[in-house]
Write an enzyme that holds these catalytic residues in place. Structure first.
Site, PDB file in Angstrom:
ATOM      1  N   ARG A 270      41.799 -32.829  39.847  1.00 51.20           N
ATOM      2  CA  ARG A 270      41.102 -33.440  38.726  1.00 51.20           C
ATOM      3  C   ARG A 270      40.669 -32.364  37.732  1.00 51.20           C
ATOM      4  NH1 ARG A 270      35.400 -36.670  39.156  1.00 51.20           N
ATOM      5  NH2 ARG A 270      34.719 -34.513  39.454  1.00 51.20           N
TER       6      ARG A 270
ATOM      7  N   PHE B 104      32.226 -45.628  42.449  1.00 50.60           N
ATOM      8  CA  PHE B 104      31.730 -44.322  42.887  1.00 50.60           C
ATOM      9  C   PHE B 104      30.865 -44.520  44.131  1.00 50.60           C
ATOM     10  CE2 PHE B 104      29.001 -40.556  42.786  1.00 50.60           C
ATOM     11  CZ  PHE B 104      29.966 -39.576  42.620  1.00 50.60           C
TER      12      PHE B 104
ATOM     13  N   TYR C 229      23.660 -33.990  33.996  1.00 50.54           N
ATOM     14  CA  TYR C 229      24.225 -32.665  34.290  1.00 50.54           C
ATOM     15  C   TYR C 229      25.721 -32.547  34.063  1.00 50.54           C
ATOM     16  CZ  TYR C 229      24.813 -35.103  38.794  1.00 50.54           C
ATOM     17  OH  TYR C 229      25.110 -36.030  39.766  1.00 50.54           O
ATOM     18  N   LYS C 230      26.400 -33.629  33.741  1.00 51.26           N
ATOM     19  CA  LYS C 230      27.836 -33.532  33.486  1.00 51.26           C
ATOM     20  C   LYS C 230      28.059 -33.217  32.005  1.00 51.26           C
ATOM     21  CE  LYS C 230      28.818 -36.872  37.196  1.00 51.26           C
ATOM     22  NZ  LYS C 230      29.308 -35.936  38.226  1.00 51.26           N
TER      23      LYS C 230
ATOM     24  N   ASP D 179      27.275 -47.634  34.905  1.00 49.70           N
ATOM     25  CA  ASP D 179      27.047 -46.216  35.168  1.00 49.70           C
ATOM     26  C   ASP D 179      27.931 -45.428  34.196  1.00 49.70           C
ATOM     27  OD1 ASP D 179      26.918 -43.616  36.110  1.00 49.70           O
ATOM     28  OD2 ASP D 179      27.039 -44.179  38.222  1.00 49.70           O
TER      29      ASP D 179
END
Length: 406
Positions: A365, A123, A218-219, A193
């Site tokens: 996605r 990422f 927040y995901k 992560d």
């Protein structure tokens, strides 16, 4: 079939814990839905605790302890003990703190290890953090390694293996246990992560042998936009790792106002500045959505949802190429499909009430948050995708124009 699956879903009750928007929302891997309880929880913090009790709320309402108190509901979701977790700062800052701590640990300094190994397509934030550390810490080298060569890249030069569990594009998972063991074998630490994992998969940090980990709030954890992040330090490592960004909240006696820093015991030493109380109130509401939910059930439903979506899209949209692992055990709670005009197709889908997202250069996605997503949503989304493709709706010039400015 989808409705029958929803009727039998052991997690079906959890959907009622969310303010579900109209249409189909398949972007929980970017931002989780709002818990119904979040507004009231934040309002209570703002209006009653802050508004009425003011500074006494640090003790009266326990604000001072929220970074570690909220580790308790997180612990079972990531497979760790509460005394190995804390809420603080952002994912990027926590990555920086843990990575530098690993490089500066007694083992790293004594052995002269200065290499961080990461995946070449990790990422971007994680790559940026590693690059930044290499400019701040003398002699550090960042090695970008292909996914299939990571285990072989472990050597006695390596101080840290730094990876993301679930690939943000394809959803492909790393074998955390195997790669953590490979790092451990050569005396290196592993830093994971879990931003695209925690709250959707059966994460088992202790069992996997991970040394260090971070994740965002927040995901899939539903803590709201910009929610604080969390970090994990295996208990055995806590005495020998120091926070390279010390602040008064990580001091052994913060209110002694000592001019010399002395780190607190345990996870409190990883705190730096004042906890973001209002944001943590929203995090508390997000974590409450998992009450009565076992992590194994999350992963089972994520696998079933993505499996159904893949099958439905394959039947209706043969032009699309699956860009995710075919086996559920090898992917996270998301599915990607490739198409040269992926951006425009996603925009056309959103216009029809099905929210997914686009990742350059050609990926559509779709994230399936197990708590809030129905099996019926997977079918509706596949039908809408087929409709967009067959009608040519994605050729609307407005979608291409938006691509040029985003």
């Amino acid at each position: 079939m989808a409705r029958a699956l929803d009727a039998a879903d052991p997690l079906g009750f959890a959907r009622g814990r969310f303010a579900v928007p109209d249409g189909v929302y398949l972007d929980g891997n970017s931002l989780g839905m709002r818990p119904r309880a979040a507004a009231a929880r934040v309002a209570a913090t703002v209006e009653r605790e802050w508004g009425e009790d003011l500074i006494t709320s640090w003790t009266k309402h326990g604000w001072i302890d929220w970074p570690t108190a909220l580790a308790e509901p997180l612990a079972r979701l990531v497979g760790a003990s509460a005394d190995e977790l804390a809420w603080a700062d952002s994912t990027s800052i926590n990555l920086t703190k843990l990575a530098v701590a690993a490089l500066q640990s007694s083992g790293g300094r004594a052995s002269g290890r200065r290499v961080i190994v990461t995946e070449a397509r990790n990422f971007p934030t994680d790559l940026y953090v590693a690059q930044g550390i290499s400019t701040l810490v003398p002699g550090v080298e960042v090695r970008h390694v292909a996914r299939e060569a990571l285990a072989e890249a472990m050597s006695d030069e390596v101080a840290l293996l730094m990876l993301t569990h679930v690939d943000y594009r394809s959803g492909e998972r790393h074998d955390v246990a195997a790669l953590s063991a490979a790092a451990r074998t050569v005396g290196a630490l592993s830093l994971w992560d879990l931003s695209h994992s925690a709250g959707a998969l059966d994460c088992r940090l202790e069992e996997w042998g991970a040394d260090l980990a971070v994740g965002c709030g927040y995901k899939y954890l539903n803590g709201g936009p910009g929610a604080p992040a969390w970090l994990y330090v295996r208990r055995a490592h806590q005495p020998r790792l120091d926070n390279p960004l010390p602040g008064w909240m990580g001091h052994a006696a913060p209110f002694a106002f000592d001019g010399t820093y002395r780190p607190a015991d345990g996870m409190r030493r990883w705190l730096t500045g004042t906890p973001p109380v209002i944001a943590l109130a929203a995090v508390a509401a997000g974590l409450a959505t998992f009450e009565g939910v076992e992590p194994g059930a999350l992963e089972a439903k994520a696998g079933a949802l993505t499996e159904l979506f893949i099958a439905e899209v394959a039947a209706r949209c043969p032009v699309l190429a699956l860009a995710a692992p075919r086996e559920a055990s090898a992917r996270g709670a998301q599915v990607s499909f490739a198409h040269p005009d992926a951006y425009a197709i996603v925009q056309a889908l959103i216009a029809r009430g099905v929210v997914g997202d686009f990742r350059a250069p050609d990926l559509m996605r779709f994230g399936f948050a197990p708590l809030a997503t129905r099996f019926e949503d997977a079918v509706i989304a596949a039908e809408a995708l087929a409709g967009v493709l067959s009608s040519g709706a994605w050729r609307d010039p407005a979608y291409a124009a938006r691509k040029a400015v985003t």
